[in-house]
Write an enzyme that holds these catalytic residues in place. Structure first.
Site, PDB file in Angstrom:
ATOM      1  CB  SER A  17      38.504  -8.764 -38.373  1.00  0.00           C
ATOM      2  OG  SER A  17      39.095  -7.501 -38.543  1.00  0.00           O
TER       3      SER A  17
ATOM      4  CG  ASP B  91      40.908  -9.056 -41.732  1.00  0.00           C
ATOM      5  OD1 ASP B  91      40.007  -9.893 -41.588  1.00  0.00           O
ATOM      6  OD2 ASP B  91      40.798  -7.864 -41.385  1.00  0.00           O
TER       7      ASP B  91
END
Length: 432
Positions: free
Chosen positions: A45, A241
């Site tokens: 991320s 994610d």
């Protein structure tokens, strides 16, 4: 340094907060002469934002550092999304439908409002990500601000960057690097499913790594990137994610495979402040629930790789976290020593007397003094953030809005201090 040992660095998730925090980690590793010896950087991320920029940079580190800090304080991905033509058209459609719902009940054609309401429900239920293709727009923002249409083949050879995402189709980690794209459940199929990774956009890989569930549409893999296009009819990777699977990025560095390392530094931009917002809508509740999952995974990994290190991987592993206070790090090391969680190699490197190891409780003061001297704690403490500055740094959110110059400075400075202290404590062979 013992060069035959493979060195890995993991950069956690956390949006722009993580991107700024990890900049400080890289800066300190460069100052210590360690960064050039890192073999693998595993990112998640927000960590992927900084990691990919570093891997693509051809400039001296100081120039990269300055440019990255300027971008984080000057460019807002969220603003780019909100002001994009695609978003504005989507919001215009929504406003027209809402205006119709408010107007029609007061006309002779009030019955039409029922169909308009049904249309709104159908749009949200089946076409939300078509109406607001946030993932696509963020990929464009990443390209505009950071990656300039770069592909995986343009990432540097050393350190090898591994960008992590979560494949919700297989519930496994899906990784991107300059040498391959893979998901273990695909790799172990007979025959294995392989991908054409070289031309895959770096911005899309980072988007997959930072694709917050619920808010953004999962990132797919186009047929053109399958080694055998027919495999696209068999599997359908849907990537979100990387923090859903492993928010610290340490998984790839500790598991058997081409990314496994012997010495590991884990930079974590996690925050210790409690959640004080109201749970007044389903979106906030879902995001907070995901935070709980990530925290549980983080705690498990820290227990396995730090607190139970001598009984599991038995490696030099240095953790550092935004939520940690500098003055408690040596105390934490002594606690780990007392619990038998410090490896013999590290004990020997610090020249800790055997009788102290056998009776840690009775020699805490001596251990504190010895370790402070060995790591140069006094000099590090002089650079520590004040309590007020720590509060400012820890209140930075995990979104993708630009940060103030002060916040970038404080986050990176705290990371640099923690990096120096934890590496000197837990990975002494890197400095030999």
């Amino acid at each position: 340094m013992i060069k035959q040992k493979k060195v890995g660095l993991s950069l956690s998730g956390g949006g722009y907060r993580a991107a700024a925090f990890h900049l400080g980690t890289l800066r300190k590793l460069d100052e210590l002469g360690i960064l050039s010896s890192v073999d693998v950087i595993s990112t998640i991320s927000g960590g992927s934002i900084t990691g990919a920029c570093y891997s693509l940079s051809k400039e001296p580190f100081a120039s990269f550092d300055q440019q990255m800090a300027a971008t984080l304080s000057g460019k807002s991905v969220i603003r780019y999304v909100l002001l994009s033509r695609r978003s504005l058209l989507g919001w215009l459609l929504v406003l027209l439908l809402l205006a119709s719902l408010l107007y029609l009940p007061f006309t002779a054609d009030a019955w039409i409002s029922v169909f308009v309401l049904a249309m709104v429900v159908l749009l949200i239920a089946f076409f939300q990500y078509k109406l607001f293709p946030v993932s696509v727009i963020i990929e464009r923002a990443y390209n505009t601000f950071f990656y300039k249409e770069a592909t995986l083949s343009q990432l540097c050879e050393q350190p090898l960057l591994v960008i992590g995402s979560t494949n919700i189709q297989t519930c496994r980690q899906f990784s991107f690097s300059r040498v391959k794209m893979d998901d273990s459940s695909y790799s172990y199929r007979i025959p294995a499913i392989k991908f054409k990774h070289a031309a895959f956009p770096v911005a899309r890989a980072v988007m997959a790594s930072s694709c917050v569930p619920f808010a953004f549409a999962p990132v797919g893999i186009d047929r053109a990137f399958f080694a055998d296009p027919a495999d696209a009819d068999m599997v359908n990777p849907q990537l979100v994610d990387g923090g859903v699977y492993d928010n610290q990025g340490i998984h790839r560095l500790t598991q058997k495979g081409s990314y496994q390392c012997d010495i590991i530094i884990a930079s974590d931009a996690g925050n210790k402040l409690p959640f004080s917002k109201s749970y007044n809508n389903v979106f906030v509740l879902l995001i907070r629930t995901m935070d709980v999952f990530m925290q549980r995974i983080k705690n498990f990994q820290m227990m396995q790789h730090l607190y139970f290190n001598t009984r599991t991987v038995n490696k030099e592993i240095a953790y550092l976290s935004l939520g940690w206070d500098l003055e408690n790090c040596i105390k934490g090391f002594i606690d780990n020593l007392g619990a038998g969680n410090i490896t013999d190699l590290v004990i020997a490197a610090h020249e800790i007397p055997g009788e102290w190891v056998q009776d840690v409780k009775g020699h805490r003061e001596e251990l504190q003094q010895l370790l402070e001297q060995r790591v140069g704690y006094a000099a590090i403490a002089q650079r520590a953030l004040t309590e007020d500055e720590l509060v400012v740094a820890r209140k930075v959110g995990t979104n993708l809005t630009k940060l103030s110059v002060q916040k970038v400075l404080l986050l990176s400075k705290h990371a640099a201090n923690l990096t120096e202290l934890q590496v000197k404590l837990y990975c002494p062979s890197l400095l030999q």
